[in-house]
Design an enzyme around this catalytic site. Sequence first.
Site, PDB file in Angstrom:
ATOM      1  N   SER A  71      44.728  35.723  35.859  1.00  0.00           N
ATOM      2  CA  SER A  71      43.550  35.231  36.602  1.00  0.00           C
ATOM      3  C   SER A  71      42.245  35.304  35.818  1.00  0.00           C
ATOM      4  O   SER A  71      41.268  34.655  36.206  1.00  0.00           O
ATOM      5  CB  SER A  71      43.386  36.000  37.904  1.00  0.00           C
ATOM      6  OG  SER A  71      44.250  35.491  38.878  1.00  0.00           O
ATOM      7  N   LYS A  74      40.817  32.049  34.807  1.00  0.00           N
ATOM      8  CA  LYS A  74      40.199  31.139  35.794  1.00  0.00           C
ATOM      9  C   LYS A  74      38.684  30.993  35.570  1.00  0.00           C
ATOM     10  O   LYS A  74      38.107  29.955  35.867  1.00  0.00           O
ATOM     11  CB  LYS A  74      40.456  31.659  37.216  1.00  0.00           C
ATOM     12  CG  LYS A  74      41.931  31.655  37.625  1.00  0.00           C
ATOM     13  CD  LYS A  74      42.114  32.431  38.933  1.00  0.00           C
ATOM     14  CE  LYS A  74      43.547  32.446  39.416  1.00  0.00           C
ATOM     15  NZ  LYS A  74      43.714  33.330  40.604  1.00  0.00           N
ATOM     16  N   TYR A 199      47.608  24.878  34.832  1.00  0.00           N
ATOM     17  CA  TYR A 199      47.260  26.183  35.426  1.00  0.00           C
ATOM     18  C   TYR A 199      48.128  27.312  34.844  1.00  0.00           C
ATOM     19  O   TYR A 199      47.621  28.344  34.403  1.00  0.00           O
ATOM     20  CB  TYR A 199      47.407  26.095  36.955  1.00  0.00           C
ATOM     21  CG  TYR A 199      47.260  27.414  37.647  1.00  0.00           C
ATOM     22  CD1 TYR A 199      46.015  28.028  37.757  1.00  0.00           C
ATOM     23  CD2 TYR A 199      48.371  28.074  38.179  1.00  0.00           C
ATOM     24  CE1 TYR A 199      45.875  29.263  38.379  1.00  0.00           C
ATOM     25  CE2 TYR A 199      48.243  29.299  38.810  1.00  0.00           C
ATOM     26  CZ  TYR A 199      46.999  29.894  38.911  1.00  0.00           C
ATOM     27  OH  TYR A 199      46.870  31.117  39.513  1.00  0.00           O
ATOM     28  N   TYR A 251      39.219  39.955  43.305  1.00  0.00           N
ATOM     29  CA  TYR A 251      39.934  39.554  44.522  1.00  0.00           C
ATOM     30  C   TYR A 251      39.222  40.106  45.760  1.00  0.00           C
ATOM     31  O   TYR A 251      37.993  40.160  45.798  1.00  0.00           O
ATOM     32  CB  TYR A 251      41.400  40.031  44.492  1.00  0.00           C
ATOM     33  CG  TYR A 251      42.122  39.847  43.179  1.00  0.00           C
ATOM     34  CD1 TYR A 251      42.171  38.611  42.540  1.00  0.00           C
ATOM     35  CD2 TYR A 251      42.791  40.897  42.575  1.00  0.00           C
ATOM     36  CE1 TYR A 251      42.855  38.444  41.347  1.00  0.00           C
ATOM     37  CE2 TYR A 251      43.482  40.744  41.388  1.00  0.00           C
ATOM     38  CZ  TYR A 251      43.506  39.514  40.780  1.00  0.00           C
ATOM     39  OH  TYR A 251      44.184  39.368  39.606  1.00  0.00           O
ATOM     40  N   VAL A 269      46.609  39.804  37.063  1.00  0.00           N
ATOM     41  CA  VAL A 269      47.765  40.619  37.478  1.00  0.00           C
ATOM     42  C   VAL A 269      48.520  41.254  36.315  1.00  0.00           C
ATOM     43  O   VAL A 269      49.382  42.104  36.546  1.00  0.00           O
ATOM     44  CB  VAL A 269      48.811  39.859  38.331  1.00  0.00           C
ATOM     45  CG1 VAL A 269      48.381  39.728  39.758  1.00  0.00           C
ATOM     46  CG2 VAL A 269      49.184  38.538  37.725  1.00  0.00           C
TER      47      VAL A 269
HETATM   48  N1  GLN Z   1      49.255  33.277  37.240  1.00  0.00           N
HETATM   49  C1  GLN Z   1      49.053  34.158  38.338  1.00  0.00           C
HETATM   50  C2  GLN Z   1      49.411  33.488  39.649  1.00  0.00           C
HETATM   51  O1  GLN Z   1      49.178  32.330  39.787  1.00  0.00           O
HETATM   52  C3  GLN Z   1      47.622  34.599  38.340  1.00  0.00           C
HETATM   53  C4  GLN Z   1      47.297  35.513  39.478  1.00  0.00           C
HETATM   54  C5  GLN Z   1      46.442  36.680  39.121  1.00  0.00           C
HETATM   55  O2  GLN Z   1      46.267  37.104  37.981  1.00  0.00           O
HETATM   56  N2  GLN Z   1      45.923  37.280  40.171  1.00  0.00           N
HETATM   57  O3  GLN Z   1      49.922  34.067  40.554  1.00  0.00           O
END
Ligand code: GLN
Length: 315
Positions: A71, A74, A199, A251, A269
């Site tokens: 994430s 992003k 993505y 988050y 994550v």
């Molecule tokens: N690639 C992970 C997903 O889409 C990214 C989520 C994350 O790092 N919170 O679930």
Amino acid sequence: MPKMEERLPHLVEQLDGWIEKSKSLCQHGKVASYIPELAKGNQAALGIHLIDGYGNEAMAGDASTVFTLQSISKVFSLLLALMDHGEQLVFDKVGMEPTGDSFNSMLKLELVQPGIPFNPLINAGAIAISSLITGASQQHKLDRVLDFFRLISGNEQLNYNEAVYQSELQTADLNRSMAYFLKDKGVIEQSVDDVLDVYFHHCSIDATCKDLARMGLLLAYNGYDPIRGKQLVPKRYVQIAKSFMVTCGMYNASGQFAIQAGIPAKSGVSGGILTLIPGAVGIGVIGPALNSKGNSIAGVDLLEKLSQHYDLSIF
Ligand code: GLN
């Protein structure tokens, strides 16, 4: 611009000690396994790397661990989309508000109208942003994404981790269902597979804490790379990205992190956290053992302790 030793006196000598203070928390966290390849992360690892605008560096613990951005990416796909299209089009596709829900929740997509994702840092929002990356072909889009991450990290060696990409591709039912929902609502216009391909690729870029620190430094200097002496991203777009980091970057624990640490941050994550001290220092942290909200359990503790000790809160 302040040097690291002015902003963080004695940090370099004490950094190992700070790692030791937080490291015992790793045993209380869990390494992510919903993307099977991520389960290989080292539960006991904790590392940190800091860089200031003069290129002074400090590192401790397991800072050389290689992990995927997940994430954290992003923030930068958002910057690339803003550079490709400008604010107006981007904010036709995603909102500006935190959800209070987990990063992969679909709850508010249908519940709150119009049916666009609340922000670009939840999965649905980041998937919508991935659909905005321009390129003459799918391969061109993937090349542009990788080139951008190489540019902002100053690391030409950055690359996609094919094993993590494949692992996520094969276990992506929830992300896939969000993408189909967004396509139905007209938020996504291209094929779901192509959008998810972008993505999953940006989530699966391999990096170290040093790479995060370099990218954090660029944000700390509002898009200007003080080491190469170049404006790489417009200041306005970096301000947008940092605002999202404060409100949504951790988050549904972003409010708590704002109170306890008070610095813009983005977690992933895989256990990485990218953060910064505005106008001064970029910081990368890794600790794959996660807390119940999906943030690095020891990494969050380490940053809260550092922020409180060195009075880093921006508030
Ligand atoms: N690639 C992970 C997903 O889409 C990214 C989520 C994350 O790092 N919170 O679930």
